[in-house]
Design an enzyme around this catalytic site. Structure first.
Site, mmCIF file in Angstrom:
data_model
loop_
_atom_site.group_PDB
_atom_site.id
_atom_site.type_symbol
_atom_site.label_atom_id
_atom_site.label_comp_id
_atom_site.label_asym_id
_atom_site.label_seq_id
_atom_site.Cartn_x
_atom_site.Cartn_y
_atom_site.Cartn_z
ATOM 1 N N CYS A 55 78.324 11.351 -11.165
ATOM 2 C CA CYS A 55 78.823 10.260 -11.370
ATOM 3 C C CYS A 55 77.780 10.413 -12.666
ATOM 4 O O CYS A 55 77.394 8.974 -12.569
ATOM 5 C CB CYS A 55 78.525 8.854 -10.139
ATOM 6 S SG CYS A 55 76.593 9.631 -9.903
ATOM 7 N N HIS A 93 56.144 13.371 3.025
ATOM 8 C CA HIS A 93 56.255 12.981 1.931
ATOM 9 C C HIS A 93 57.442 13.513 1.106
ATOM 10 O O HIS A 93 57.369 13.324 0.198
ATOM 11 C CB HIS A 93 54.533 12.581 0.970
ATOM 12 C CG HIS A 93 54.002 12.478 1.946
ATOM 13 N ND1 HIS A 93 53.208 12.304 1.601
ATOM 14 C CD2 HIS A 93 53.954 10.737 2.660
ATOM 15 C CE1 HIS A 93 51.741 12.038 2.244
ATOM 16 N NE2 HIS A 93 52.687 11.175 2.732
ATOM 17 N N ASN A 141 52.803 17.462 2.152
ATOM 18 C CA ASN A 141 52.681 18.079 0.376
ATOM 19 C C ASN A 141 53.748 18.417 0.286
ATOM 20 O O ASN A 141 54.671 18.318 1.057
ATOM 21 C CB ASN A 141 51.597 18.989 1.153
ATOM 22 C CG ASN A 141 49.561 19.446 1.537
ATOM 23 O OD1 ASN A 141 48.859 18.465 0.994
ATOM 24 N ND2 ASN A 141 49.255 20.068 1.915
ATOM 25 N N SER A 159 42.586 13.880 5.178
ATOM 26 C CA SER A 159 41.825 12.629 5.189
ATOM 27 C C SER A 159 41.895 12.189 6.328
ATOM 28 O O SER A 159 41.175 11.080 6.783
ATOM 29 C CB SER A 159 41.162 12.637 4.074
ATOM 30 O OG SER A 159 42.412 11.715 3.589
#
Length: 361
Positions: free
Chosen positions: A181, A146, A127, A219
């Site tokens: 930048c 992630h 998550n 899952s």
């Protein structure tokens, strides 16, 4: 490791470490061993009770609304190449995903309780919602496979961007730029076309040293996260808290399946451990809005009503913010056809890989 049977262990096969494949036997094992190296692995299901919108709903989900907007493809919002061309759609959506408006669940607080008791070795999560952090789990105990909204940086020079400025930009739906930048700034969540964080691969084999593994709300269908439970040594109990059996869990003699939602599952385990009161107290303390349970229950709007309002506002905001010309859409479609987005079904690097809530059913 990495490949194991999906066949459920024969009921006649006795456990090798536990007295039985029950919650009570797990609790006894935790207290008598004593367990000190628990590895937890979680997915989107752990956050369901937090009220985070079910993005997968075919009729009311945010994903469904993105389908009807002027995007070359709904998934383009999370594609790094598209983000470089037009970051506005992502930042219109980011307000719904960013931390701060949802409280941790009982399951998140259970992970914090494991940490407080000196039993947590590492917490792996798919998550990006940062709810473990809000529950009080230290960042160095968490592997966000992630990425997450916890940090952000310039996509060009990689300079870190201040948290307060990022929160302000997300709240306003504005696109932040790097002070060094002028490049685009993006939260450190994994987009299409980006590699997973090195911390995931650096710690991927850590479950080999665990004395207990707890898997919740996932899952286990997306690699490489799905392979994590297979690294747990034979003879080490693995507990699955999920609505249904997943992966190879249940195939070993010391696998215990608690087929329930995550909050109910951790409550059962905490009760067997004698930790239920502590867990409830931690959960109450983890509420950033400091509302009592009675106040929450008295809230007149249902979750469905809140979700409908959130989706309506989000759709209107994106529709207003995103004005892609026909010519621009054509150019983007041509680019995407030349560089097709990854497919979750084909190689596990698609939308489900990055945002489990957005996975198609």
């Amino acid at each position: 490791m990495g490949n194991e049977s999906s066949t459920l262990v024969d009921e006649k096969t006795p456990p090798s470490v536990l007295e039985a494949r029950t919650v009570e036997a797990v609790a006894k094992y935790v207290k008598e061993k004593p367990v000190r190296r628990v590895v937890v692995m979680v997915g989107a299901g752990i956050s369901t009770a937090a009220g985070i919108p079910d993005f997968r709903s075919p009729d009311t989900g945010i994903y469904a609304n993105l389908v009807h907007l002027d995007l070359p493809d709904p998934e383009a919002v999370f594609d790094i190449s598209f983000f470089r061309q037009n970051p506005k759609p992502f930042y219109a959506l980011a307000r719904e995903l960013a931390p701060g408006q949802y409280r941790p669940t009982l399951a998140h607080s259970f992970v914090k309780l494991l940490y407080d008791k000196g039993k947590l070795l590492k917490h792996f999560t798919q998550n990006i919602d940062c709810l473990e952090r809000l529950a009080g789990v230290p960042g160095d105990m968490i592997i966000e496979a992630h990425g997450s909204f916890a940090t952000q940086r310039c996509i060009e020079c990689k300079t870190a961007y201040p948290d307060d400025l990022m929160k302000e930009a997300i709240a306003k739906g504005e696109v932040p730029n790097c002070a060094e930048c002028q490049g685009l700034v993006k939260p450190d969540i994994v987009f299409f076309g980006e590699a997973l964080p090195s911390a995931f691969f650096d710690n991927r084999t850590l479950p080999e040293t665990a004395d207990l593994c707890i898997v919740m709300g996932t899952s286990l269908s997306v690699q490489p996260f799905a392979s994590l439970p297979s690294f747990v040594a034979d003879g080490v109990p693995r507990v699955l808290i999920n609505r249904e059996r997943v992966g190879g869990l249940g195939s070993r003699p010391d696998d215990v399946l608690i087929l329930d939602d995550c909050d109910n599952g951790v409550r059962k385990l905490a009760r067997a451990l004698g930790w239920e009161d502590e867990l409830e107290r931690l959960w109450e303390e983890a509420n950033p809005n400091q509302k009592s349970r009675e106040e929450e229950l008295a809230t007149p709007r249902t979750r469905e009503e809140r979700l409908e309002n959130e989706i309506s506002r989000l759709t209107a905001e994106i529709d207003k913010t995103l004005k892609i010309s026909d010519a621009y859409q054509k150019r983007v479609r041509e680019r995407l056809e030349g560089e097709p987005l990854s497919s979750p079904e084909s190689n596990g690097t698609g939308l489900a890989h990055v945002f489990p809530h957005l996975a198609r059913r």
